[in-house]
Design a protein around this motif. Structure first.
Motif, mmCIF file in Angstrom:
data_model
loop_
_atom_site.group_PDB
_atom_site.id
_atom_site.type_symbol
_atom_site.label_atom_id
_atom_site.label_comp_id
_atom_site.label_asym_id
_atom_site.label_seq_id
_atom_site.Cartn_x
_atom_site.Cartn_y
_atom_site.Cartn_z
ATOM 1 N N GLN A 85 0.852 -1.179 0.000
ATOM 2 C CA GLN A 85 0.000 0.000 0.000
ATOM 3 C C GLN A 85 0.889 1.231 0.000
ATOM 4 N N THR A 86 0.425 2.281 -0.649
ATOM 5 C CA THR A 86 1.144 3.557 -0.625
ATOM 6 C C THR A 86 0.307 4.580 0.127
ATOM 7 N N PHE A 87 0.977 5.555 0.745
ATOM 8 C CA PHE A 87 0.264 6.540 1.547
ATOM 9 C C PHE A 87 1.108 7.812 1.669
ATOM 10 N N LEU A 88 0.435 8.920 1.936
ATOM 11 C CA LEU A 88 1.085 10.210 2.136
ATOM 12 C C LEU A 88 0.623 10.763 3.475
ATOM 13 N N ARG A 302 6.808 -9.718 9.210
ATOM 14 C CA ARG A 302 7.750 -8.678 8.824
ATOM 15 C C ARG A 302 7.135 -7.779 7.753
ATOM 16 N N PHE A 303 7.383 -6.479 7.861
ATOM 17 C CA PHE A 303 6.969 -5.564 6.803
ATOM 18 C C PHE A 303 8.017 -4.468 6.656
ATOM 19 N N GLU A 304 7.994 -3.831 5.518
ATOM 20 C CA GLU A 304 8.990 -2.815 5.176
ATOM 21 C C GLU A 304 8.277 -1.512 4.827
ATOM 22 N N VAL A 305 8.823 -0.396 5.324
ATOM 23 C CA VAL A 305 8.277 0.922 5.036
ATOM 24 C C VAL A 305 9.378 1.776 4.423
ATOM 25 N N GLY A 306 9.051 2.542 3.380
ATOM 26 C CA GLY A 306 10.049 3.413 2.759
ATOM 27 C C GLY A 306 9.390 4.416 1.834
ATOM 28 N N PHE A 316 5.558 3.807 1.017
ATOM 29 C CA PHE A 316 4.955 2.494 0.790
ATOM 30 C C PHE A 316 5.154 1.643 2.032
ATOM 31 N N VAL A 317 4.258 0.685 2.201
ATOM 32 C CA VAL A 317 4.430 -0.380 3.184
ATOM 33 C C VAL A 317 4.155 -1.685 2.452
ATOM 34 N N ARG A 318 5.003 -2.673 2.644
ATOM 35 C CA ARG A 318 4.806 -3.926 1.926
ATOM 36 C C ARG A 318 5.325 -5.094 2.741
ATOM 37 N N ALA A 319 4.809 -6.256 2.413
ATOM 38 C CA ALA A 319 5.234 -7.501 3.037
ATOM 39 C C ALA A 319 5.285 -8.578 1.962
ATOM 40 N N ILE A 320 6.201 -9.522 2.121
ATOM 41 C CA ILE A 320 6.390 -10.595 1.135
ATOM 42 C C ILE A 320 6.618 -11.912 1.881
#
Length: 338
Positions: A85-88, A302-306, A316-320
């Motif tokens: 997901q993307t966010f501002l 686990r998730f990643e934000v950048g 963005f926030v994402r998980a794989i």
């Protein structure tokens, strides 16, 4: 996807804490409901082996061979799934989250948003992964099951289950119940127990049917004991059944305590409540035969934000993670509602 935020102008103190989404814990992973095979990349072999022996009369002479050794290899290649997901966070400035932003126009990151909203991302992904593992079904699998000829006898799918499968929403992975029903291009070899709608009034009678169908050798296995994987909604029915009033009251389901997360047993067999594809099916099997194949179990938490780009503020926030499902010793498993 942008943040959907219905804010109000801050005129006083904001109530603490924020009411966060209530989630099921992923007990399949946390409490080892099944067997986990990790470091599975692609083309991993899972082998089933069995030996049948036959006694013969001793004659003193050379005997012909009798009995068999059966070995089956299956190739497992997990499916790789991603969430994004993307966010501002600029859209948060006017509401309560603006209080936790540092001074300055460049500073739009809210620590409160990170700790209360973003922190829910990994648990949501983990919960969704558990739901996929148990209840997932692909469109190809639905088509194959729809093409089967239903029947009441063993070795055929019931018409009611075929109809129930048709009503499921197709996804990306075939989960446990999908694999039990149809695997390796054929109807599953499960022991069928025809089901009905389970209520607090008939719960004990329906569980008795499952218990009676479990192979005796599986019940005797204490190394990898047989459990019954049942719909989460059945837990409430079992509690209600135990607390029925009147002369006919019987406590058929043994809970270790009165707490909601207490372990449940039926005739000594543990009942594990999982996100089944519907409330019509349950499955009795040894834990060793139900395998969750993945690269790393920790990937589910686990998730990643950048930032999407260095010269912009959209994040963005994402998980794989990867997932493969294998159900072995199919002919020893009991499928209620099959």
């Amino acid at each position: 996807m942008a943040i959907s935020y219905t804010s109000v102008d801050i005129r006083g103190k904001a109530v603490e804490p924020i009411l966060e989404e209530v989630l099921f814990a992923n007990k399949t992973i946390a409490d080892n409901y099944v067997t986990f095979a990790t470091d599975v990349k692609a083309g991993t072999i899972i082998t089933e082996a069995g030996v049948d022996v036959t006694a013969q009369l001793y004659t003193g002479a050379a005997l012909s061979s009798s009995g068999s050794m059966n070995i089956t290899d299956r190739i497992i290649t997990p499916t790789k799934l991603e969430y994004k997901q993307t966010f501002l966070q600029e859209s948060l400035r006017a509401g309560r989250f603006g209080r936790s932003m540092n001074p300055g126009a460049f500073n739009i990151e809210s620590s409160e948003f990170a700790s209360t909203v973003l922190a829910q991302y990994a648990p949501n992904v983990s919960q969704d992964g558990e739901s996929i593992f148990w209840g997932g079904i692909t469109s190809g699998q639905k088509t194959a099951i729809a093409a089967l000829t239903p029947g009441a006898s063993q070795g055929s799918i019931t018409a009611a289950t075929q109809t129930a499968v048709a009503a499921l929403t197709a996804g990306l992975v075939d989960g446990v119940f999908s694999k039990v029903l149809y695997d390796n291009a054929a109807l599953g070899g499960y022991i069928k127990v025809t089901g009905t709608t389970v209520t607090s009034a008939n719960a004990s009678a329906e569980m008795a049917k499952i218990y009676a169908a479990i192979p005796a050798e599986n019940l005797a296995d204490t190394v990898s004991p047989t459990v019954i994987y049942a719909p989460r909604a059945w837990k409430q029915l079992f509690r209600i059944a135990n607390n029925a009033t009147g002369a006919a009251q019987q406590v058929n389901f043994e809970f270790e305590s009165g707490s909601n997360d207490a372990k449940c047993f039926y005739n000594g067999v543990e009942v594990l409540f999982v996100p089944t594809p519907n409330n019509l099916m349950a499955y009795a099997q040894r834990k060793a035969a139900v395998i969750w194949c993945t690269d790393l179990a920790d990937d589910y938490n686990r998730f990643e934000v950048g930032k999407l780009v260095n010269d912009g503020d959209t994040q963005f926030v994402r998980a794989i993670y990867t997932m493969g499902v294998f159900v072995g010793q199919a002919t020893k498993g009991v499928l209620y509602g099959g």
